[in-house]
Design a protein around this motif. Sequence first.
Motif, PDB file in Angstrom:
ATOM      1  N   ASP A  81      22.211 -11.735  90.002  1.00 52.59           N
ATOM      2  CA  ASP A  81      23.335 -12.653  90.211  1.00 52.59           C
ATOM      3  C   ASP A  81      23.473 -13.053  91.680  1.00 52.59           C
ATOM      4  OD1 ASP A  81      23.934 -12.599  87.523  1.00 52.59           O
ATOM      5  OD2 ASP A  81      25.398 -10.967  87.709  1.00 52.59           O
ATOM      6  N   GLY A  82      23.256 -12.108  92.587  1.00 46.84           N
ATOM      7  CA  GLY A  82      23.401 -12.418  94.001  1.00 46.84           C
ATOM      8  C   GLY A  82      22.363 -13.419  94.480  1.00 46.84           C
ATOM      9  N   LEU A  83      21.087 -13.143  94.213  1.00 44.49           N
ATOM     10  CA  LEU A  83      20.030 -14.051  94.640  1.00 44.49           C
ATOM     11  C   LEU A  83      20.131 -15.402  93.938  1.00 44.49           C
ATOM     12  CD1 LEU A  83      17.017 -11.554  94.750  1.00 44.49           C
ATOM     13  CD2 LEU A  83      18.159 -12.607  96.711  1.00 44.49           C
ATOM     14  N   VAL A 155      22.616   2.346  99.375  1.00 45.10           N
ATOM     15  CA  VAL A 155      21.932   2.083  98.111  1.00 45.10           C
ATOM     16  C   VAL A 155      20.822   3.118  97.944  1.00 45.10           C
ATOM     17  CG1 VAL A 155      20.483   0.342  99.235  1.00 45.10           C
ATOM     18  CG2 VAL A 155      20.632   0.395  96.745  1.00 45.10           C
ATOM     19  N   GLY A 156      20.847   3.863  96.830  1.00 40.70           N
ATOM     20  CA  GLY A 156      19.857   4.890  96.586  1.00 40.70           C
ATOM     21  C   GLY A 156      19.928   6.008  97.610  1.00 40.70           C
ATOM     22  N   ILE A 179      12.386   1.411  93.298  1.00 40.98           N
ATOM     23  CA  ILE A 179      12.649   0.061  92.811  1.00 40.98           C
ATOM     24  C   ILE A 179      12.505  -0.897  93.975  1.00 40.98           C
ATOM     25  CG2 ILE A 179      14.320  -1.451  91.688  1.00 40.98           C
ATOM     26  CD1 ILE A 179      14.960   2.220  91.447  1.00 40.98           C
ATOM     27  N   GLU A 180      11.785  -1.992  93.764  1.00 39.69           N
ATOM     28  CA  GLU A 180      11.561  -2.955  94.833  1.00 39.69           C
ATOM     29  C   GLU A 180      11.758  -4.374  94.323  1.00 39.69           C
ATOM     30  OE1 GLU A 180       8.278  -4.067  98.306  1.00 39.69           O
ATOM     31  OE2 GLU A 180       7.765  -2.623  96.738  1.00 39.69           O
ATOM     32  N   VAL A 214      19.768  -5.020  93.603  1.00 41.69           N
ATOM     33  CA  VAL A 214      19.083  -3.746  93.364  1.00 41.69           C
ATOM     34  C   VAL A 214      20.066  -2.713  92.821  1.00 41.69           C
ATOM     35  CG1 VAL A 214      17.989  -1.792  94.498  1.00 41.69           C
ATOM     36  CG2 VAL A 214      17.161  -4.077  94.962  1.00 41.69           C
ATOM     37  N   THR A 215      21.276  -2.685  93.353  1.00 41.63           N
ATOM     38  CA  THR A 215      22.284  -1.730  92.865  1.00 41.63           C
ATOM     39  C   THR A 215      22.585  -1.963  91.391  1.00 41.63           C
ATOM     40  OG1 THR A 215      23.272  -1.622  95.080  1.00 41.63           O
ATOM     41  CG2 THR A 215      24.622  -0.867  93.228  1.00 41.63           C
ATOM     42  N   ALA A 216      22.729  -3.230  90.999  1.00 42.95           N
ATOM     43  CA  ALA A 216      22.989  -3.539  89.588  1.00 42.95           C
ATOM     44  C   ALA A 216      21.770  -3.198  88.735  1.00 42.95           C
ATOM     45  CB  ALA A 216      23.331  -5.026  89.440  1.00 42.95           C
ATOM     46  N   LEU A 217      20.561  -3.436  89.237  1.00 40.33           N
ATOM     47  CA  LEU A 217      19.356  -3.128  88.475  1.00 40.33           C
ATOM     48  C   LEU A 217      19.193  -1.628  88.289  1.00 40.33           C
ATOM     49  CD1 LEU A 217      16.724  -3.901  87.102  1.00 40.33           C
ATOM     50  CD2 LEU A 217      15.648  -4.053  89.371  1.00 40.33           C
TER      51      LEU A 217
END
Length: 223
Positions: A81-83, A155-156, A179-180, A214-217
Amino acid sequence: MISEPELVGGTEFPAALEPLPAEPARRGPRRPWLWALGGAVVASAVWAGGLVAYGRQEDGRGPDLKGYRLGVDPCGRAKLDGLASAFGRRGEPTNPITVEQPALYRAQCMVPLEGKPLFYEVQVTYTVHRVTDPGPEFEALLNDPLEGGEQVSGVGEVAEFTNGGGQTSLRVLDGQAVIELTLSPNLMYDGVGPPPEPPELDPAATRTFLVEDVTALMAALRA
């Protein structure tokens, strides 16, 4: 190791046996495919043994995966959503290319962002280390002057942000999972005139969007 045989009942050796009849001449060399088949059977047995051993580890002796699921499609769960709000509407993702081994699960795929006048692509890489600790390797790359980037908090366990060469990425270590997300423009070139230059992105704004997505993923991969 096989030890020397022990002598039972003294040191005398049995009488020599009658000589065996001469072995008949072979009709030809052994077929090589028989040896290949034997090797394949041995390899299959070793592979199966590895799977069984890992199954026992998952019963309580393996590393804690912190809820990260195996066999999932990371692009199907990446809403971005952000990107998408900054670079264009989220398009249809590609099917993931996966690696499934007793020690590793990895899935990699691409999500297009259909912006105007330029399209962007987000490469999603999801890796779960099922046996070994990925932490030392992650931190070694983080401290590499050629490969390392900027460390990001919040994050992480550890996160690394890199920006250069026309692409921007955020790589996150969380327990056994890495995760990348990598954002890059889709520069179409028709061969006429000079090739297009990658656009200049605002690193701070892009990093904020990457952290959000990334946080949402990460949450979606544990759901």
